[in-house]
Scaffold this motif. Sequence first.
Motif, PDB file in Angstrom:
ATOM      1  N   ALA A 251       0.845  -1.197   0.000  1.00 22.37           N
ATOM      2  CA  ALA A 251       0.000   0.000   0.000  1.00 22.37           C
ATOM      3  C   ALA A 251       0.881   1.249   0.000  1.00 22.37           C
ATOM      4  N   HIS A 252       0.453   2.256  -0.750  1.00 22.63           N
ATOM      5  CA  HIS A 252       1.142   3.549  -0.769  1.00 22.63           C
ATOM      6  C   HIS A 252       0.728   4.350   0.459  1.00 22.63           C
ATOM      7  N   GLU A 253       1.707   4.947   1.148  1.00 27.00           N
ATOM      8  CA  GLU A 253       1.377   5.792   2.299  1.00 27.00           C
ATOM      9  C   GLU A 253       2.238   7.049   2.266  1.00 27.00           C
ATOM     10  N   ALA A 254       1.602   8.188   2.472  1.00 20.58           N
ATOM     11  CA  ALA A 254       2.344   9.463   2.520  1.00 20.58           C
ATOM     12  C   ALA A 254       1.821  10.252   3.701  1.00 20.58           C
ATOM     13  N   PHE A 255       2.723  10.730   4.556  1.00 17.48           N
ATOM     14  CA  PHE A 255       2.275  11.544   5.694  1.00 17.48           C
ATOM     15  C   PHE A 255       3.307  12.615   6.003  1.00 17.48           C
ATOM     16  N   PHE A 256       2.829  13.689   6.639  1.00 20.02           N
ATOM     17  CA  PHE A 256       3.723  14.782   7.028  1.00 20.02           C
ATOM     18  C   PHE A 256       4.308  14.505   8.395  1.00 20.02           C
ATOM     19  N   ASN A 257       5.629  14.384   8.447  1.00 16.46           N
ATOM     20  CA  ASN A 257       6.350  14.220   9.701  1.00 16.46           C
ATOM     21  C   ASN A 257       6.739  15.633  10.151  1.00 16.46           C
ATOM     22  N   GLU A 258       5.939  16.162  11.090  1.00 19.33           N
ATOM     23  CA  GLU A 258       6.090  17.572  11.455  1.00 19.33           C
ATOM     24  C   GLU A 258       7.426  17.837  12.161  1.00 19.33           C
ATOM     25  N   ALA A 259       7.835  16.910  13.012  1.00 23.75           N
ATOM     26  CA  ALA A 259       9.079  17.109  13.766  1.00 23.75           C
ATOM     27  C   ALA A 259      10.260  17.294  12.809  1.00 23.75           C
ATOM     28  N   GLN A 260      10.248  16.560  11.691  1.00 26.15           N
ATOM     29  CA  GLN A 260      11.361  16.670  10.741  1.00 26.15           C
ATOM     30  C   GLN A 260      10.985  17.497   9.518  1.00 26.15           C
ATOM     31  N   SER A 261       9.806  18.095   9.569  1.00 28.96           N
ATOM     32  CA  SER A 261       9.342  18.983   8.504  1.00 28.96           C
ATOM     33  C   SER A 261       9.472  18.343   7.121  1.00 28.96           C
ATOM     34  N   ARG A 262       8.952  17.122   7.028  1.00 30.83           N
ATOM     35  CA  ARG A 262       9.074  16.442   5.742  1.00 30.83           C
ATOM     36  C   ARG A 262       7.910  15.498   5.489  1.00 30.83           C
ATOM     37  N   ILE A 263       7.542  15.397   4.218  1.00 31.50           N
ATOM     38  CA  ILE A 263       6.644  14.333   3.791  1.00 31.50           C
ATOM     39  C   ILE A 263       7.461  13.047   3.729  1.00 31.50           C
ATOM     40  N   GLU A 264       6.900  11.960   4.198  1.00 28.95           N
ATOM     41  CA  GLU A 264       7.551  10.657   4.042  1.00 28.95           C
ATOM     42  C   GLU A 264       6.675   9.775   3.174  1.00 28.95           C
ATOM     43  N   MET A 265       7.302   9.078   2.275  1.00 28.77           N
ATOM     44  CA  MET A 265       6.583   8.121   1.440  1.00 28.77           C
ATOM     45  C   MET A 265       7.028   6.702   1.822  1.00 28.77           C
ATOM     46  N   HIS A 266       6.043   5.859   2.010  1.00 29.40           N
ATOM     47  CA  HIS A 266       6.339   4.472   2.362  1.00 29.40           C
ATOM     48  C   HIS A 266       5.545   3.527   1.476  1.00 29.40           C
ATOM     49  N   LEU A 267       6.015   2.279   1.389  1.00 27.77           N
ATOM     50  CA  LEU A 267       5.211   1.189   0.833  1.00 27.77           C
ATOM     51  C   LEU A 267       5.017   0.208   1.982  1.00 27.77           C
ATOM     52  N   VAL A 268       3.762  -0.116   2.282  1.00 25.22           N
ATOM     53  CA  VAL A 268       3.467  -0.926   3.459  1.00 25.22           C
ATOM     54  C   VAL A 268       2.941  -2.288   3.002  1.00 25.22           C
ATOM     55  N   SER A 269       3.592  -3.337   3.503  1.00 27.23           N
ATOM     56  CA  SER A 269       3.203  -4.692   3.104  1.00 27.23           C
ATOM     57  C   SER A 269       1.765  -4.977   3.538  1.00 27.23           C
ATOM     58  N   ARG A 270       0.939  -5.432   2.591  1.00 31.26           N
ATOM     59  CA  ARG A 270      -0.480  -5.675   2.904  1.00 31.26           C
ATOM     60  C   ARG A 270      -0.705  -7.039   3.556  1.00 31.26           C
ATOM     61  N   ARG A 271       0.295  -7.913   3.451  1.00 33.45           N
ATOM     62  CA  ARG A 271       0.156  -9.249   4.053  1.00 33.45           C
ATOM     63  C   ARG A 271       1.548  -9.804   4.341  1.00 33.45           C
ATOM     64  N   ASP A 272       1.605 -10.897   5.038  1.00 35.61           N
ATOM     65  CA  ASP A 272       2.903 -11.551   5.250  1.00 35.61           C
ATOM     66  C   ASP A 272       3.395 -12.030   3.897  1.00 35.61           C
ATOM     67  N   GLN A 273       4.583 -11.647   3.533  1.00 31.26           N
ATOM     68  CA  GLN A 273       5.116 -12.103   2.255  1.00 31.26           C
ATOM     69  C   GLN A 273       6.634 -12.197   2.299  1.00 31.26           C
ATOM     70  N   ARG A 274       7.142 -12.935   1.353  1.00 35.25           N
ATOM     71  CA  ARG A 274       8.589 -13.196   1.283  1.00 35.25           C
ATOM     72  C   ARG A 274       9.023 -12.827  -0.132  1.00 35.25           C
ATOM     73  N   VAL A 275      10.079 -12.036  -0.227  1.00 33.15           N
ATOM     74  CA  VAL A 275      10.516 -11.559  -1.541  1.00 33.15           C
ATOM     75  C   VAL A 275      11.916 -12.087  -1.831  1.00 33.15           C
ATOM     76  N   GLN A 276      12.088 -12.629  -3.015  1.00 34.54           N
ATOM     77  CA  GLN A 276      13.408 -13.132  -3.429  1.00 34.54           C
ATOM     78  C   GLN A 276      14.155 -12.023  -4.157  1.00 34.54           C
ATOM     79  N   VAL A 277      15.425 -11.877  -3.823  1.00 36.17           N
ATOM     80  CA  VAL A 277      16.268 -10.944  -4.585  1.00 36.17           C
ATOM     81  C   VAL A 277      17.376 -11.768  -5.220  1.00 36.17           C
ATOM     82  N   GLY A 278      17.163 -12.093  -6.510  1.00 39.83           N
ATOM     83  CA  GLY A 278      18.060 -13.006  -7.225  1.00 39.83           C
ATOM     84  C   GLY A 278      19.504 -12.533  -7.203  1.00 39.83           C
TER      85      GLY A 278
END
Length: 336
Positions: A251-278
Amino acid sequence: MSTTNTEPSSWRAAACTVTPVPSVHRLLTPAEDVARGFQGSPKRLPPKYFYDDHGSRLFDRICDTPEYYPMRTEARLLAESARAVMASVQPDCILEMGSGTSRKTEHLLQAAEQANAQPVYWPFDVCDSIMTSAAERLCGRFPWLTIHALVGDYGAGLDHLPRPPGRCLYLFLGGSLGNFEPEESARVLSEIASHMGPDDRLLLGVDRVKDRSVLEAAYDDAAGVTAAFNRNVLNVLNHEVDADFEPEAFAHEAFFNEAQSRIEMHLVSRRDQRVQVGALERVYDFPEGERLHTEISRKFTPASIADELARAGLVMDEHYQPEDGAFSLVLAAPQQ
Ligand code: SAH
Ligand code: TRP
């Protein structure tokens, strides 16, 4: 996002060249970036991986969403100030960091044309495909224009960035300075300052602190273009490090972190998953709710802008801003 040399296109071979800019420090490979970024908590990634050809096109679409005010606000400021900027700097060349589609640059080129000036344009971007299509459009609109496109990573040291002849107007627009952490932005801005001659100027566009709801909407538009842009970084990883991310499982998530005066963008895992990095021959667990922190976008005040410039040895010559202070366009000079 490649840094290979691209043949100048046949349409105007003499007027547009594309040159790779070697980095000063050895760049981490994509696999090394992933190995390092995924070690921490939260997992992180360098933002340059957003900008493959598809990502650059998605970014251009973000700029047209009603929520993404920085593009429109900065474009209006440029339209209003272009003549004054060109008259005061009278540049022989325009060198643009992270030029992308160069849409806003057209205001400056138009002002040059009206003043019977013909500055040479040096766009510098990590994404060569977006730069060459921008160059094609610009040469159609401004038949007198000579373009020396530079492909490389502006975060990797500017020692090998060519020093164009004559007086130079540097551009760093779109709030891109805010995509660096404070220490990194100080370094990048200092490197630009040391690249500048005494008569050169920097036109810097940075976003300002404002109401949280306005900020957050700009990074989470209703049509979902920003979400698609954020998730596209996983497609880039699938390609670059032979991974098997399922972008839709984040899931895409964007929020204002006021203490650090910045927008943060995250990708949040929607379920338990395992990713392979070949490329690393390893797997990474992403339990439900686990975050991948993909981007920051710092928001400034007039005081923090002045501070940022001072740390880099620059002084503010002009400050263009709308009445509501939504965005700042600053013309800065090297401290004499
Ligand atoms: N200046 C344009 C584009 C901003 S988007 C505007 O204001 O609209 C950021 C641009 O910077 C993209 O085109 C991206 O490809 C480029 N970019 C991002 N990281 C970069 C890096 N490390 N080195 C060079 N270019 C980079
Ligand atoms: N320089 C842009 C900004 O900070 C980059 C940007 C805009 C961006 N929208 C984004 C980066 C969404 C990641 C995701 O505004």
